[in-house]
Write an enzyme that holds these catalytic residues in place. Structure first.
Site, PDB file in Angstrom:
ATOM      1  N   SER A 127       0.754  -1.819  -0.296  1.00 22.82           N
ATOM      2  CA  SER A 127       0.019  -0.043   0.216  1.00 22.82           C
ATOM      3  C   SER A 127       1.014   1.065   0.161  1.00 22.82           C
ATOM      4  O   SER A 127       2.069   1.380   0.389  1.00 22.82           O
ATOM      5  CB  SER A 127      -1.117   0.123   1.050  1.00 22.82           C
ATOM      6  N   TYR A 152      -1.581  -0.536  10.330  1.00 27.18           N
ATOM      7  CA  TYR A 152      -1.859  -1.257   8.674  1.00 27.18           C
ATOM      8  C   TYR A 152      -0.172  -1.223   7.831  1.00 27.18           C
ATOM      9  O   TYR A 152      -0.618  -1.986   7.391  1.00 27.18           O
ATOM     10  CB  TYR A 152      -3.554  -0.234   8.249  1.00 27.18           C
TER      11      TYR A 152
HETATM   12  P1  NAD Z   1     -11.384  -4.723   0.135  1.00 23.87           P
HETATM   13  O1  NAD Z   1     -12.295  -4.935   2.009  1.00 23.87           O
HETATM   14  O2  NAD Z   1     -12.684  -4.312  -0.197  1.00 23.87           O
HETATM   15  O3  NAD Z   1     -10.809  -6.696  -0.163  1.00 23.87           O
HETATM   16  C1  NAD Z   1     -10.510  -7.723   1.245  1.00 23.87           C
HETATM   17  C2  NAD Z   1     -10.671  -8.840   1.150  1.00 23.87           C
HETATM   18  O4  NAD Z   1     -10.076  -9.884   1.397  1.00 23.87           O
HETATM   19  C3  NAD Z   1     -12.678  -8.789   1.256  1.00 23.87           C
HETATM   20  O5  NAD Z   1     -13.970  -9.044   0.839  1.00 23.87           O
HETATM   21  C4  NAD Z   1     -12.207  -9.158   2.913  1.00 23.87           C
HETATM   22  O6  NAD Z   1     -13.358 -10.121   2.978  1.00 23.87           O
HETATM   23  C5  NAD Z   1     -11.128 -10.308   2.464  1.00 23.87           C
HETATM   24  N1  NAD Z   1     -10.905 -11.151   3.934  1.00 23.87           N
HETATM   25  C6  NAD Z   1      -9.952 -10.304   4.869  1.00 23.87           C
HETATM   26  N2  NAD Z   1      -9.372 -11.010   5.654  1.00 23.87           N
HETATM   27  C7  NAD Z   1      -9.574 -12.293   5.401  1.00 23.87           C
HETATM   28  C8  NAD Z   1      -9.065 -13.551   6.017  1.00 23.87           C
HETATM   29  N3  NAD Z   1      -8.665 -13.635   7.175  1.00 23.87           N
HETATM   30  N4  NAD Z   1      -8.911 -14.474   4.733  1.00 23.87           N
HETATM   31  C9  NAD Z   1      -9.781 -14.581   4.203  1.00 23.87           C
HETATM   32  N5  NAD Z   1     -10.716 -13.504   3.427  1.00 23.87           N
HETATM   33  C10 NAD Z   1      -9.950 -12.204   4.047  1.00 23.87           C
HETATM   34  O7  NAD Z   1     -10.096  -4.402   0.617  1.00 23.87           O
HETATM   35  P2  NAD Z   1      -9.982  -3.791  -1.444  1.00 23.87           P
HETATM   36  O8  NAD Z   1     -10.218  -2.871  -1.557  1.00 23.87           O
HETATM   37  O9  NAD Z   1     -10.148  -4.609  -2.463  1.00 23.87           O
HETATM   38  O10 NAD Z   1      -8.137  -4.029  -1.215  1.00 23.87           O
HETATM   39  C11 NAD Z   1      -7.632  -5.453  -1.835  1.00 23.87           C
HETATM   40  C12 NAD Z   1      -5.749  -5.741  -1.442  1.00 23.87           C
HETATM   41  O11 NAD Z   1      -5.073  -3.911  -0.821  1.00 23.87           O
HETATM   42  C13 NAD Z   1      -5.549  -5.419   0.189  1.00 23.87           C
HETATM   43  O12 NAD Z   1      -4.664  -5.982   0.600  1.00 23.87           O
HETATM   44  C14 NAD Z   1      -5.402  -3.938   0.415  1.00 23.87           C
HETATM   45  O13 NAD Z   1      -4.715  -3.603   1.833  1.00 23.87           O
HETATM   46  C15 NAD Z   1      -4.946  -3.416  -0.522  1.00 23.87           C
HETATM   47  N6  NAD Z   1      -5.341  -2.009  -1.319  1.00 23.87           N
HETATM   48  C16 NAD Z   1      -6.184  -1.633  -0.992  1.00 23.87           C
HETATM   49  C17 NAD Z   1      -6.511  -0.011  -1.663  1.00 23.87           C
HETATM   50  C18 NAD Z   1      -7.668   0.210  -2.083  1.00 23.87           C
HETATM   51  O14 NAD Z   1      -7.563   2.228  -2.229  1.00 23.87           O
HETATM   52  N7  NAD Z   1      -8.529  -0.167  -2.566  1.00 23.87           N
HETATM   53  C19 NAD Z   1      -5.274   0.614  -1.100  1.00 23.87           C
HETATM   54  C20 NAD Z   1      -4.188   0.216  -0.953  1.00 23.87           C
HETATM   55  C21 NAD Z   1      -3.900  -1.151  -0.526  1.00 23.87           C
END
Ligand code: NAD
Length: 335
Positions: A127, A152
């Site tokens: 991130s 985080y």
């Molecule tokens: P999101 O929360 O929509 O998706 C994460 C998914 O993982 C969810 O569906 C959740 O149910 C599942 N999950 C969480 N913990 C879990 C576990 N222990 N076991 C199994 N499933 C689990 O988030 P996103 O926006 O799709 O982000 C995806 C990745 O990208 C994450 O790692 C997030 O930290 C990273 N990220 C996202 C952004 C953004 O702007 N969306 C920015 C930086 C980093």
């Protein structure tokens, strides 16, 4: 190609899985459908994937070691994209344990699965939060990120270190992607665009942190998915100087890669809100508030490495991306 995608019910995971399925790959999708935000939205995302014959929907917690061993043993994925995480900077102040369970223990289970089952390539989500209070813009992966300002961010930086270790020790090709504020259709209800849209349409005020003056490198979901796919397709090669027998001698030559994945066009929050107001045809009532603890001031991704290495080319301006989000929101919620 058989790809294990974790976090498949999530915003980015579902979009990526759909693209993989549409191009004919097999997807083993792992998600625990936790209630960090609306589970019905997660289920609706999964419903787009289930009609595809190449999709296998697995309900499992990546922090559950036995469950993840069983997933790897049964499905034998060739490549893995780890997107499951406890996301959110502000929530990490409220519930720190969730970040250690999923982002550290869970990620270790993924690394172990990749190692023991001969996975060809692991791509995982890091991130832009790792840049913390860094003010030298644009951010490059060569900047010092040893001073995270949220748990985080610390967990994401830890993922990069753990991936490096597995690359160096076991020759596991890994690619970490530092995502910069991803937005678009099927987006996350805890993120600004979604919250703002809902409140504006319901006639409620919106909380605008840092008085709206910080800039974010908002990156459209389709550009992100394209970048992840291109990275996944190109397996990191170890430098010829790297030797798995002497990992201490040349760890930096291990098949380890790390990239920013952003838009390279930061936009001030107030402008983003203005674009949203134009798309909705309504004005927002703004609660102007100071920067929140753990939040970073500005973000701006240097994406040259990803452009050079995999041909990444983010193309969507916020005016177009926000409009596409609003169209999806109105259609999905019937408003
Ligand atoms: P999101 O929360 O929509 O998706 C994460 C998914 O993982 C969810 O569906 C959740 O149910 C599942 N999950 C969480 N913990 C879990 C576990 N222990 N076991 C199994 N499933 C689990 O988030 P996103 O926006 O799709 O982000 C995806 C990745 O990208 C994450 O790692 C997030 O930290 C990273 N990220 C996202 C952004 C953004 O702007 N969306 C920015 C930086 C980093």
């Amino acid at each position: 190609m058989k790809v294990l995608v974790t976090g498949t019910a999530g915003f980015i995971g579902a979009a990526l899985a759909l693209r993989l399925l549409e191009r004919g790959d097999e997807v083993i999708g792992v998600d625990n459908l936790n209630d960090y935000y609306d589970v019905n939205l997660k289920k609706a995302r999964l419903e787009r994937l289930t009609p595809h014959p190449g999709f296998t929907d697995v309900r499992a917690d990546i922090a559950d070691r036995e469950a993840m061993e069983a997933v790897f043993a049964r499905h034998r994925p060739q490549r893995v994209v780890n997107l499951a995480a406890q996301a959110g900077v502000r929530y990490s102040l409220e519930n720190p344990h969730a970040y250690v369970d999923t982002n550290l223990v869970g990620f270790l289970n993924i690394l172990e699965g990749c190692r023991h089952f001969g996975v060809e390539h692991l791509v995982y989500a890091s991130s832009s939060s790792v840049y913390g209070a860094n003010t030298r813009l644009p951010f490059t992966v060569h900047d010092n990120v040893d001073h995270p300002v949220s748990l985080y961010a610390a967990s994401k930086k830890a993922n990069e270190l753990m991936a490096h270790t597995y690359s160096a020790l076991y020759g596991l090709p890994t690619a970490g992607l530092r995502f910069f504020t991803v937005y678009g259709p099927w987006g996350r209800p805890d993120m600004a665009l979604f919250l703002f849209t809902r409140n504006i349409l319901e006639g409620r005020p919106i909380d605008v942190f840092n008085y709206g003056h910080h800039k974010r490198d908002f990156t459209f979901i389709d550009d992100i998915v394209e970048g992840v796919l291109r990275t996944l397709d190109q397996v990191a090669e170890p430098d010829p100087a790297w030797s798995g027998e002497r990992p201490d001698a040349a760890t930096s030559f291990a098949p380890y890669r790390l990239y920013n994945i952003g838009n390279h066009r930061p936009v001030e929050l107030l402008h983003y809100i203005q674009v949203l107001e134009d798309c909705l045809g309504r004005k927002a009532e703004k609660n102007l508030l100071p920067l929140q603890p753990g939040d970073v001031p500005d973000t701006f991704a240097d994406v040259q490495d990803l452009m050079d290495d995999v041909g990444y080319a983010p193309a969507t301006p916020v005016e177009e991306g926000v409009e596409r989000f609003v169209r999806w929101y109105r259609d999905f919620y019937g408003v």
